[in-house]
Design a protein around this motif. Structure first.
Motif, PDB file in Angstrom:
ATOM      1  N   GLU A 128      39.066  43.411  41.304  1.00  0.00           N
ATOM      2  CA  GLU A 128      39.255  44.475  42.301  1.00  0.00           C
ATOM      3  C   GLU A 128      40.250  45.492  41.759  1.00  0.00           C
ATOM      4  OE1 GLU A 128      39.400  41.735  46.291  1.00  0.00           O
ATOM      5  OE2 GLU A 128      39.781  43.877  46.516  1.00  0.00           O
ATOM      6  N   ALA A 129      40.055  46.754  42.107  1.00  0.00           N
ATOM      7  CA  ALA A 129      40.925  47.812  41.593  1.00  0.00           C
ATOM      8  C   ALA A 129      42.217  47.878  42.393  1.00  0.00           C
ATOM      9  CB  ALA A 129      40.201  49.151  41.635  1.00  0.00           C
ATOM     10  N   ASP A 135      42.639  44.770  37.744  1.00  0.00           N
ATOM     11  CA  ASP A 135      41.664  45.444  36.886  1.00  0.00           C
ATOM     12  C   ASP A 135      42.440  46.441  36.034  1.00  0.00           C
ATOM     13  OD1 ASP A 135      38.501  47.283  37.403  1.00  0.00           O
ATOM     14  OD2 ASP A 135      39.216  46.006  35.776  1.00  0.00           O
ATOM     15  N   GLY A 136      41.710  47.154  35.160  1.00  0.00           N
ATOM     16  CA  GLY A 136      42.402  48.110  34.314  1.00  0.00           C
ATOM     17  C   GLY A 136      43.009  47.433  33.104  1.00  0.00           C
ATOM     18  N   LEU A 157      46.556  41.052  30.584  1.00  0.00           N
ATOM     19  CA  LEU A 157      47.858  40.411  30.379  1.00  0.00           C
ATOM     20  C   LEU A 157      48.158  39.344  31.424  1.00  0.00           C
ATOM     21  CD1 LEU A 157      48.207  42.846  28.499  1.00  0.00           C
ATOM     22  CD2 LEU A 157      50.529  43.046  29.320  1.00  0.00           C
ATOM     23  N   ASP A 158      47.325  39.222  32.423  1.00  0.00           N
ATOM     24  CA  ASP A 158      47.610  38.321  33.541  1.00  0.00           C
ATOM     25  C   ASP A 158      47.065  36.926  33.235  1.00  0.00           C
ATOM     26  OD1 ASP A 158      46.313  38.168  36.964  1.00  0.00           O
ATOM     27  OD2 ASP A 158      47.894  37.026  35.962  1.00  0.00           O
ATOM     28  N   PRO A 159      47.951  35.927  33.116  1.00  0.00           N
ATOM     29  CA  PRO A 159      47.456  34.581  32.814  1.00  0.00           C
ATOM     30  C   PRO A 159      46.529  34.033  33.895  1.00  0.00           C
ATOM     31  CG  PRO A 159      49.833  34.718  32.490  1.00  0.00           C
ATOM     32  CD  PRO A 159      49.406  35.978  33.166  1.00  0.00           C
ATOM     33  N   TRP A 160      46.573  34.594  35.109  1.00  0.00           N
ATOM     34  CA  TRP A 160      45.768  34.082  36.215  1.00  0.00           C
ATOM     35  C   TRP A 160      44.687  35.076  36.617  1.00  0.00           C
ATOM     36  CZ3 TRP A 160      51.171  33.987  35.973  1.00  0.00           C
ATOM     37  CH2 TRP A 160      51.696  32.731  35.629  1.00  0.00           C
ATOM     38  N   ARG A 161      44.213  35.835  35.594  1.00  0.00           N
ATOM     39  CA  ARG A 161      43.282  36.920  35.900  1.00  0.00           C
ATOM     40  C   ARG A 161      41.951  36.427  36.451  1.00  0.00           C
ATOM     41  NH1 ARG A 161      44.545  36.774  30.815  1.00  0.00           N
ATOM     42  NH2 ARG A 161      43.112  36.028  29.223  1.00  0.00           N
ATOM     43  N   SER A 162      41.596  35.169  36.169  1.00  0.00           N
ATOM     44  CA  SER A 162      40.305  34.674  36.664  1.00  0.00           C
ATOM     45  C   SER A 162      40.405  34.078  38.056  1.00  0.00           C
ATOM     46  CB  SER A 162      39.755  33.595  35.729  1.00  0.00           C
ATOM     47  OG  SER A 162      39.830  34.025  34.406  1.00  0.00           O
ATOM     48  N   ALA A 206      48.412  53.636  31.265  1.00  0.00           N
ATOM     49  CA  ALA A 206      48.479  53.968  32.688  1.00  0.00           C
ATOM     50  C   ALA A 206      47.162  53.660  33.368  1.00  0.00           C
ATOM     51  CB  ALA A 206      48.809  55.450  32.851  1.00  0.00           C
ATOM     52  N   TRP A 207      47.250  53.244  34.627  1.00  0.00           N
ATOM     53  CA  TRP A 207      46.066  52.897  35.403  1.00  0.00           C
ATOM     54  C   TRP A 207      46.293  53.327  36.832  1.00  0.00           C
ATOM     55  CZ3 TRP A 207      45.336  48.119  38.668  1.00  0.00           C
ATOM     56  CH2 TRP A 207      43.994  47.982  39.099  1.00  0.00           C
TER      57      TRP A 207
END
Lengths: 403, 72, 340
Positions: A50-51, A122-123, A128-133, A365-366
């Motif tokens: 999600e953005a 997102d972006g 870099l997020d270890p818990w991105r999933s 940047a995002w």
């Protein structure tokens, strides 16, 4: 011996009433907003991709409860202080709990010193997020104005960990998707390896808790893995997002898992030591390093993996520990994050280092569609401000390489 | 054990960059421990303050690459 | 293509050391080496110049002014220097280059490999290596002009070896397959097996801070300087630059560094003010005063001195080790080191 029963979430929604879990579907239900120190709490599920940018993310907690008696989970914060935990755990996979509090907007001047703590779903920062999933159950807290920071934070942590426990408790009595079993440790002639885990404890909003008490005067100590996985160590430090240890890193430590996976094959796991970084003054630092060595030797360790907490002079604590260990004949590897100026500190004995990444590197940047928990900054953000990105307990997959 | 060293320089950033841990900002590149724009007595007093501050820094444990000013 | 060129006071023709405190200024067209850039095929529209000492001592103001001018001029590329072996000039080029590059300007600068400006640039700007002195100007300018033109045109720049600029020392983050934890355990097992490897090594100069001096009133302090302070007449011929030696002078009975007994031979700054009163470089008179009052235990019997001009870091580190050896044998645990 430790058993962790994992239950896979396929779908998560807020819903109402009591929490429930069936056929992979988690309903979070109503969450009690805490006590009189908290004016408001908003709950929201944010899916991967999600953005959305989450700001002022305090922690990441894995929904986990003690299978034998859920009431003892997270001892000292939610459960009773002295309970034995962690021999059998039930854990939900696919969702993590993320407490958020915009301290500065709530009027806490000390927060000016907090550099920011972001999770981008997102972006360019998402990688870099270890818990991105994982899906994230975001709990956004607003303290009652005038409440001392330490009290508000204690409430936030109690509510958050209580939610993590209650969600996991919905799995009790159900069939797990997978069960991991650790131990017992076989005897043998393999090299004995311990882990020395560094945490910081510098007062409210800059603390790490062992069974609900600030770690400060309790460390260093030999920490049973049951306690570690079972939620006895919880996070309460809110500076340096990229390099601190969210609670999830203790609950599911990649380092301890790696050592346990190789236990009886290439090494003999000698145990874990919980120690402090940011000791005040050279003498105190040397004493702590010497104490770490004593504990490592008491575990009969021949080698040690040393982790680091955050930036700055905690790296001196790591290096002094490495130096003292090597001089005592204990071989070491240490995990450290780098800066644009290289390593923060070093000793000649530190010949074996893992880099968890360059904290100064800018992430492009995002502009998210939405932000939760603060005012959206413009422009690129250093990796140091992305929660968990460079955790020096080793749970992330970042490495700094020559450009 | 190490020898505690205070670097007095008007370019503290360079000292930090090469790894000096105790840095005290000096008056100027061309006169780090003096100031010709002051009268002799004032300049002596300034230099004494600079040295006192340097001694104070030697007597203090510091984080890596710390810079102090003479007046704080 | 619009080009802005940054120079120090000397190369911009504003004066030598006496102009080192010149405030930043904007000049039309090329100045000094800028004309050499023109001869190498580059046009130079605007020159920005600033005194080396002014930049060093008023970095925030100088940098702010210069970045504002860049914003006004909106160049396609900024060229700084060449600074050769000049530490202050190189530092200014490195800092300006870094800040301009981080704001999106294409930047090329040039200086010796050992110039502190290389570290100050933090890998943000392209740095062409030069000789220590101006003799390298003719060799440097075409490389600078070429790199600047291609950067201004948005061309991709190849590796340092191909293109002739210094490695930028950048460490870039990469997502890898294994967790840092898994890599750590693997490295440790390899080390136990006799093969020591590391993912990262220290850059030069990271030392743990020495513990504090427990009791200053009982401690012996040594005075060390890189200001080139020597007895009047420089009897032992301390080099004024590129020094490969450091010297020791006894301070018995010396209460103050007077202009009748001492001077600075340092080639890197205007020594006029210092030579009127060398205590402005090495604060001996103040140390003696504090010694008399028992605020310090004592002053070490010798002054260690060298000229820190265009000194490679490795050489300076060697000096430091040699000095430390002497001091450790003498039981000295604290030093005041003055720099210019």
């Amino acid at each position: 011996m430790i058993e962790i029963a994992a239950f896979r979430i396929e779908e998560a929604l807020l819903g109402q009433g009591l929490p429930s879990f069936a056929d992979g579907k988690l309903v979070v239900g109503d969450i009690a907003a805490g006590d009189e120190t908290l004016r408001e709490m908003r709950a929201r599920i944010v899916a991967p991709g999600e953005a959305v940018r989450i700001e002022n993310a305090l922690d990441v907690v894995l929904p986990t409860c003690d299978a034998a008696d859920p009431g003892v989970s997270f001892p000292g914060v939610v459960g009773p202080h002295g309970a034995a935990v962690g021999e059998r755990l039930n854990r939900l996979e696919g969702l993590v709990v993320v407490p958020v509090c915009d301290w500065l907007a709530a009027g806490y001047a000390q927060a000016e010193e907090f550099p920011g703590s972001y999770i981008d779903r997102d972006g360019p920062g998402a990688a870099l997020d270890p818990w991105r999933s994982e899906s994230m159950l975001v709990l956004e807290f607003i303290p009652v104005p005038g409440t001392p920071a330490g009290e508000a934070d204690a409430s936030i942590r109690k509510v958050t960990l209580g939610v993590a426990r209650d969600l996991a408790a919905t799995t009790l009595g159900k069939q797990a998707d997978r069960v991991e079993v650790f131990g017992p440790t076989p005897a043998g002639a393999l090299p004995r390896v311990c882990a020395i885990l560094q945490a910081g404890s510098e007062g409210p909003l800059l603390d790490t808790y062992l069974r609900g008490r600030p770690l400060l005067d309790q460390a260093p100590l030999v920490l049973p893995i049951e306690d570690l996985f079972g939620g006895a160590v919880t996070a309460g430090a809110y500076d340096w997002a990229g390099m601190r240890n969210p609670t999830a890193c203790y609950q599911s430590s990649a380092l301890i898992r790696e050592l346990l996976a190789r236990d009886g094959r290439e090494l003999s796991f000698a145990g874990a030591i919980l120690t402090l970084g940011y000791l005040d003054g050279a003498e105190a630092k040397r004493e702590m390093a010497a104490h770490n060595v004593e504990l490592a030797v008491s575990l009969r360790a021949q080698a040690a993996v040393c982790t680091t907490f955050e930036s700055g002079n905690s790296h001196t604590d790591t290096m002094l520990t490495v130096q003292a260990l090597e001089r005592a004949g204990v071989r070491t590897v240490a995990l450290v994050a780098e800066t644009n100026g290289g390593l923060t500190d070093h000793v000649p004995e530190a010949d074996c280092l893992v880099s968890t990444g360059n904290e100064d590197e800018s992430v492009a940047a995002w502009t998210p569609d939405e932000t939760i928990g603060g005012a959206a900054p413009l422009g690129p953000i250093p990796a140091a401000l992305h929660l968990g990105a460079l955790t020096q307990m080793g749970d992330a997959r970042l490495q700094a390489v020559p450009a | 054990m190490g020898i505690a060293t205070v670097v007095i320089t008007a370019l503290p950033t360079i000292a930090q960059m090469v790894g000096a841990n105790r840095v005290l900002r000096g008056v100027s590149i061309t006169h780090p421990t003096g100031d010709p724009s002051l009268g002799p007595a004032e300049e002596r007093a300034l230099r004494r303050r600079i040295v006192e501050r340097a001694l104070e820094m030697l007597a203090t444990d510091v984080d890596p690459r710390t810079v102090w000013e003479v007046s704080s | 293509m619009k080009v802005v060129h940054y120079l120090n006071q000397f190369f911009a023709g504003l004066g030598a050391e006496e102009a080192a405190r010149h405030e930043p200024i904007r000049l039309e067209g090329p100045q000094g080496p800028g004309k050499g850039l023109v001869a190498a095929g580059l046009q130079v529209d605007i020159t920005l110049a600033c005194g080396d000492d002014y930049f060093g001592e008023h970095e925030t103001e100088a940098l702010g002014w210069l970045l504002d001018r860049l914003s006004d001029e909106a160049p396609d590329v900024l060229i700084c220097g060449p600074a050769f072996g000049s530490g202050r000039y190189g530092y200014a080029c490195g800092v300006l280059g870094r800040e301009a590059a981080r704001r999106g300007y294409a930047v090329v600068t040039a200086m010796t490999q050992d110039n502190p400006g290389v570290i100050a640039a933090e890998g943000a700007a392209y740095i062409v290596p030069t000789t220590s002195n101006v003799a390298g100007m003719r060799a440097a300018l075409p490389t600078i002009a070429d790199l600047a033109t291609r950067l201004a045109n948005g061309e991709t720049i190849g590796s340092p070896e191909e293109e002739g600029y210094l490695p930028r020392g950048l460490r870039r983050n990469e997502i890898v397959e294994r967790t840092a934890a898994a890599r750590a355990v693997e490295l440790l097992l390899a080390k136990i097996g006799g093969e020591t490897r590391t993912e990262v090594a220290p850059s030069a100069g990271r030392v743990t801070p020495a513990p504090k001096v427990a009791d200053i009133s009982a401690a012996t302090i040594a005075l060390v300087t890189e200001s080139g302070c020597v007895p009047l007449g420089n009897p032992d011929r301390l080099p004024t630059r590129h020094s490969n030696v450091w010297l020791r002078y006894r301070l018995d009975g010396v209460g103050s560094l007077g202009s009748d007994g001492y001077e600075s031979v340092h080639a890197g700054f205007d020594t006029t003010a210092a030579n009127v009163d060398p205590n402005r470089l090495v604060p001996l008179d103040a140390m003696r005063e504090l010694e008399r009052e028992n605020a310090v235990g004592g002053l070490y019997e010798e002054l260690f001195t060298t000229s820190g001009v265009d000194t490679p870091v490795a050489v300076a580190a060697t000096f430091g080790c040699e000095m430390a050896e002497v001091l450790v044998s003498a039981g000295v645990r604290a030093v005041i080191l003055t720099g210019t």
